[in-house]
Design an enzyme around this catalytic site. Structure first.
Site, mmCIF file in Angstrom:
data_model
loop_
_atom_site.group_PDB
_atom_site.id
_atom_site.type_symbol
_atom_site.label_atom_id
_atom_site.label_comp_id
_atom_site.label_asym_id
_atom_site.label_seq_id
_atom_site.Cartn_x
_atom_site.Cartn_y
_atom_site.Cartn_z
ATOM 1 C CE1 TYR A 64 -4.203 12.093 12.054
ATOM 2 C CE2 TYR A 64 -3.210 13.599 11.338
ATOM 3 C CZ TYR A 64 -3.737 12.533 11.105
ATOM 4 O OH TYR A 64 -4.366 12.056 10.330
ATOM 5 C CG HIS A 130 -9.461 11.382 9.425
ATOM 6 N ND1 HIS A 130 -8.587 11.936 10.239
ATOM 7 C CD2 HIS A 130 -8.185 10.656 8.827
ATOM 8 C CE1 HIS A 130 -7.098 11.232 10.996
ATOM 9 N NE2 HIS A 130 -7.010 10.956 9.251
ATOM 10 C CB SER A 209 1.642 6.579 4.642
ATOM 11 O OG SER A 209 1.063 6.796 5.509
ATOM 12 N N PRO A 210 4.122 8.796 2.081
ATOM 13 C CG PRO A 210 4.808 10.422 1.142
ATOM 14 C CD PRO A 210 4.149 9.992 2.097
ATOM 15 C CG LEU A 211 8.912 8.500 2.229
ATOM 16 C CD1 LEU A 211 9.812 9.076 3.129
ATOM 17 C CD2 LEU A 211 9.912 7.674 0.949
ATOM 18 N N GLY A 212 5.776 4.882 2.324
ATOM 19 C CA GLY A 212 5.849 3.503 2.797
ATOM 20 C C GLY A 212 5.717 3.359 4.733
ATOM 21 N NE ARG A 213 0.161 3.031 7.239
ATOM 22 C CZ ARG A 213 -0.427 4.225 7.629
ATOM 23 N NH1 ARG A 213 -0.017 4.755 8.644
ATOM 24 N NH2 ARG A 213 -1.124 3.930 7.133
ATOM 25 N N GLY A 219 13.852 -0.253 4.982
ATOM 26 C CA GLY A 219 13.995 -1.420 4.834
ATOM 27 C C GLY A 219 13.287 -1.971 5.296
#
Length: 348
Positions: A64, A130, A209-213, A219
């Site tokens: 990163y 990783h 990414s539990p929020l779908g990135r 949305g």
């Protein structure tokens, strides 16, 4: 929007590693999601998360930046090292713009020493491979990581994007404390084999990414705010033709969230939290208000019927597009098998 509760604790793995129920992914502060954010703002955000909210499980990696995110995290934890659990990763670097994986012993050791310096700590709490280097038997990589544990340079060992068979082989060499994988309402492939394997072996699960990135929070309108350097612009699910279709599912999720009195992101993140007491997701953010919203997901309680209703939305509407660009597919499970240990003769 649900109120912000205090963040509790859970144990990852079977060796006593305790972390906050929700962690903080630090990648986007320095890398991947547009230009790096100002250090002073990100340091303030991390310290607020740790000191004020109890979000103590911090996730970073050598890649990163590269390297700058570990330095940032190291600065942020000055004076509060005893309050945090640092997870970092090795084994994936970019050479001339292309990812290169290394899992040989020399690299494992050198990368660890470098991360310790950048973080300015004596020991890394959780050290992940990783991405799996398919040229090196996993037993060889984990064998060197085991030595680092014995030397007190790392406390616990983790894997990221590893197949079930790779996890089993690694765990036979040294207990694996956590497996990091993409898991959310729109990325559920791991439920078939990897997550059951982790639970059989007593390995903790860390969804990234539990929020779908960001899609499950915003949305399709998310794309409007992305800069040209944002990695998500290369992800097929964010292509216009797919985004329009995926937005149908988002609107349905938004309707359910409205009835629950929470945001769509909180509903999606709550769904992840409801997967079990061995799961600590690491949503990333660069804004305090988003941090507060993510923590608020912990107060959203879902019944079994509501969980099924939410899951049915995604299965009915469908998810369109792959979760990563073509250049990275080969580095994700199930494409992560390594050769047998008997074939290892060292690097040529």
């Amino acid at each position: 929007m649900a109120e912000t509760p205090s963040v509790g604790r859970l144990q990852l793995g079977c060796e006593g590693f305790e972390v906050s129920v929700q962690g903080l992914g630090c990648m986007g502060m320095s890398y991947g999601y547009g230009p790096p954010k100002p250090d002073e703002e990100m340091i303030s955000l991390i310290r607020h998360a740790v000191i004020s909210k109890g979000v103590t499980f911090l996730d970073t990696s050598e890649v990163y930046g590269p390297f700058t995110n570990e330095v940032l995290v190291g600065k942020a934890i000055k004076g509060i090292r005893d309050k945090v659990q640092i997870a970092t990763k090795f084994g994936c670097r970019f050479v001339e713009g292309k990812p290169q994986l290394r899992g040989d012993p020399a690299y494992v050791r050198a990368a660890c020493e470098e991360s310790l310096k950048r973080l300015d700590v004596d020991c890394i709490d959780l050290y992940y491979q990783h991405r799996v280097d398919t040229k090196v038997p996993i037993e060889v990589t984990i064998g060197e990581m085991k030595k680092l544990v014995e030397e007190g340079k790392i406390k616990y060992i983790g894997l990221s994007e590893a197949s079930a068979s790779t996890i089993r082989r690694a765990h036979a060499i040294h207990p694996i404390t956590a497996v990091q994988l993409e898991w959310s309402l729109w990325s559920r492939d791991a439920e078939e084999e990897i997550i059951p394997t982790c639970r059989e072996l007593g390995i903790g699960i860390v969804p990234y990414s539990p929020l779908g990135r960001g899609f499950l929070s915003s949305g399709g309108k998310l794309l409007e705010s992305l800069t040209d350097s944002d990695y998500r612009k290369t992800v097929p699910r964010f292509e216009a033709k797919n985004l329009e279709k995926n937005n149908v599912a988002f609107e349905r999720i938004s309707d359910i969230a409205s009835k629950k009195g929470c945001s769509p992101g909180q509903l999606a993140l709550s769904w992840v939290h409801h997967q079990g007491n061995d799961v600590s997701p690491i949503p990333g953010t660069t804004k305090v208000k988003n941090l507060e919203e993510n923590i608020g997901a912990l107060s959203v309680k879902l019944t079994h019927e509501e969980m099924k209703e939410i899951e049915n939305v995604l299965s009915t509407c469908g998810i369109f597009g792959d979760r990563c660009c073509d250049d990275h597919k080969e580095f994700l499970w199930p494409n992560s098998e390594t050769p047998p240990l008997s074939s290892w003769k060292g690097l040529k």
